[in-house]
Design a protein around this motif. Sequence first.
Motif, short mmCIF file in Angstrom:
data_model
loop_
_atom_site.label_atom_id
_atom_site.label_comp_id
_atom_site.label_asym_id
_atom_site.label_seq_id
_atom_site.Cartn_x
_atom_site.Cartn_y
_atom_site.Cartn_z
N THR A 8 6.00 6.90 -12.88
CA THR A 8 6.81 6.27 -11.82
C THR A 8 7.03 4.78 -12.07
OG1 THR A 8 4.80 5.90 -10.52
CG2 THR A 8 6.03 7.92 -10.08
N ARG A 9 6.66 4.29 -13.24
CA ARG A 9 6.68 2.85 -13.50
C ARG A 9 8.07 2.25 -13.32
NH1 ARG A 9 4.42 1.81 -19.12
NH2 ARG A 9 2.51 2.40 -18.02
N GLN A 10 9.10 2.92 -13.79
CA GLN A 10 10.46 2.36 -13.76
C GLN A 10 11.21 2.68 -12.47
OE1 GLN A 10 12.46 3.76 -17.26
NE2 GLN A 10 11.17 2.60 -18.66
N HIS A 11 10.56 3.33 -11.52
CA HIS A 11 11.27 3.76 -10.31
C HIS A 11 10.64 3.23 -9.03
CE1 HIS A 11 13.29 6.54 -13.02
NE2 HIS A 11 12.12 7.00 -13.39
N THR A 12 9.80 2.21 -9.13
CA THR A 12 9.03 1.76 -7.97
C THR A 12 9.91 1.36 -6.79
OG1 THR A 12 7.29 0.95 -9.45
CG2 THR A 12 7.28 0.14 -7.19
N GLY A 13 10.83 0.44 -7.02
CA GLY A 13 11.66 -0.04 -5.92
C GLY A 13 12.51 1.04 -5.31
N THR A 54 0.83 -1.20 0.00
CA THR A 54 0.00 0.00 0.00
C THR A 54 0.86 1.26 0.00
OG1 THR A 54 -0.16 -0.17 2.42
CG2 THR A 54 -1.96 -1.10 1.12
N PHE A 55 2.02 1.22 0.67
CA PHE A 55 2.95 2.35 0.68
C PHE A 55 3.48 2.60 -0.73
CE2 PHE A 55 7.25 4.15 1.68
CZ PHE A 55 6.79 5.33 2.23
N MET A 56 3.77 1.53 -1.46
CA MET A 56 4.24 1.66 -2.84
C MET A 56 3.19 2.33 -3.71
SD MET A 56 3.64 0.05 -6.02
CE MET A 56 3.08 -1.61 -5.60
N ILE A 57 1.93 1.92 -3.55
CA ILE A 57 0.86 2.52 -4.35
C ILE A 57 0.73 4.01 -4.03
CG2 ILE A 57 -1.64 2.54 -4.70
CD1 ILE A 57 -1.61 -0.46 -4.37
N ALA A 65 12.28 6.42 0.13
CA ALA A 65 11.30 7.03 1.02
C ALA A 65 11.43 6.47 2.43
CB ALA A 65 9.89 6.82 0.49
N LEU A 66 11.58 5.15 2.55
CA LEU A 66 11.77 4.55 3.87
C LEU A 66 13.06 5.03 4.51
CD1 LEU A 66 10.63 0.88 3.16
CD2 LEU A 66 9.37 2.64 4.41
N LEU A 67 14.11 5.15 3.69
CA LEU A 67 15.40 5.60 4.21
C LEU A 67 15.33 7.05 4.69
CD1 LEU A 67 18.41 4.96 4.65
CD2 LEU A 67 18.83 5.74 2.31
N SER A 68 14.58 7.88 4.00
CA SER A 68 14.48 9.28 4.40
C SER A 68 13.54 9.48 5.58
CB SER A 68 13.99 10.13 3.21
OG SER A 68 12.69 9.74 2.80
N LEU A 69 12.48 8.66 5.67
CA LEU A 69 11.51 8.82 6.75
C LEU A 69 11.99 8.23 8.08
CD1 LEU A 69 8.16 8.07 4.90
CD2 LEU A 69 8.91 10.26 5.82
N LEU A 70 12.88 7.25 8.02
CA LEU A 70 13.33 6.58 9.25
C LEU A 70 13.98 7.54 10.25
CD1 LEU A 70 13.64 4.00 10.88
CD2 LEU A 70 15.76 3.54 9.63
#
Length: 284
Positions: free
Chosen positions: A206-211, A177-180, A217-222
Amino acid sequence: MQSQENGYGIRLSSIPGCAGQAYACLWHYFLPHVVISLFAFLPFCLAGYFGYLAPVFTASTGQGAVPEGFHLSFLLLMFTTFFWAIPSLILWHRLFLLGPEHLIRPNFWPLMTRSLHYIAKFLILLGGIVLLTFVLTAFLLFLLNNILSFDGSSVAEIGKLEMALYIGGVIFVFLFTFMIALRLSLAFSAQAIGKKLGFRASWTLTRQHTGHMVLSALLSLLPAALVVLSASYVLDRLFEDPSRNLYLVLFMLAPVLSLPLAVFCSQTSVYYRGCGACHHREEH
């Protein structure tokens, strides 16, 4: 995947660089960030300082019946947090995408209309994510319960392996859900600066940049989340019950407590530029 770099020097294939760019934008515009964070926290802190939120927090402690004025207090809490966050998010996006010179205009009507459109898009996205989360959770529970032959009657019956599988299922649902949400975030960035960009266009760009988007985003939010959790822990130790002094401290700490929201807006602004959304034109 080949790295993509635009005129802003943003390399979306570099996960640490993408997260670092979000913090670089935040640091560069730190003083405007302070102003926006104070703007975001002001209604909540004023309502709490003058005691209008007391019925909600009294009821949340489970002390007796529902206190008088609870419903009005709850509506005020929703307005000062959920709804008031929308114009604040728009201001953060405008700061990171347009710069402080375009942050505030004498005419506030565009900010109000964009807030309404923002809320409409957010509710559509939230409804879709809630429905998807419910479906995925129900499917995973059905699958795991059949594999593990567990009827859910007692938590004590779950072993370490079973618990690990359930936790893994929760993490999967969250990441999916976070990816979406991230892939559709370009539509909100565009709305904040008065551009037209639909969910379909955001998904395509954003199709080619999902991962890389999810990981950066997780790295920046942590770090931002850890700072807020640490500050919350200290405040819980210092203030056992809500008081006027607590809301004064919250207002003074607004630039720190709002870091996750600010970093997320900065990160999605990086995606907006890096994915080429600023040059995209909607087809009618």
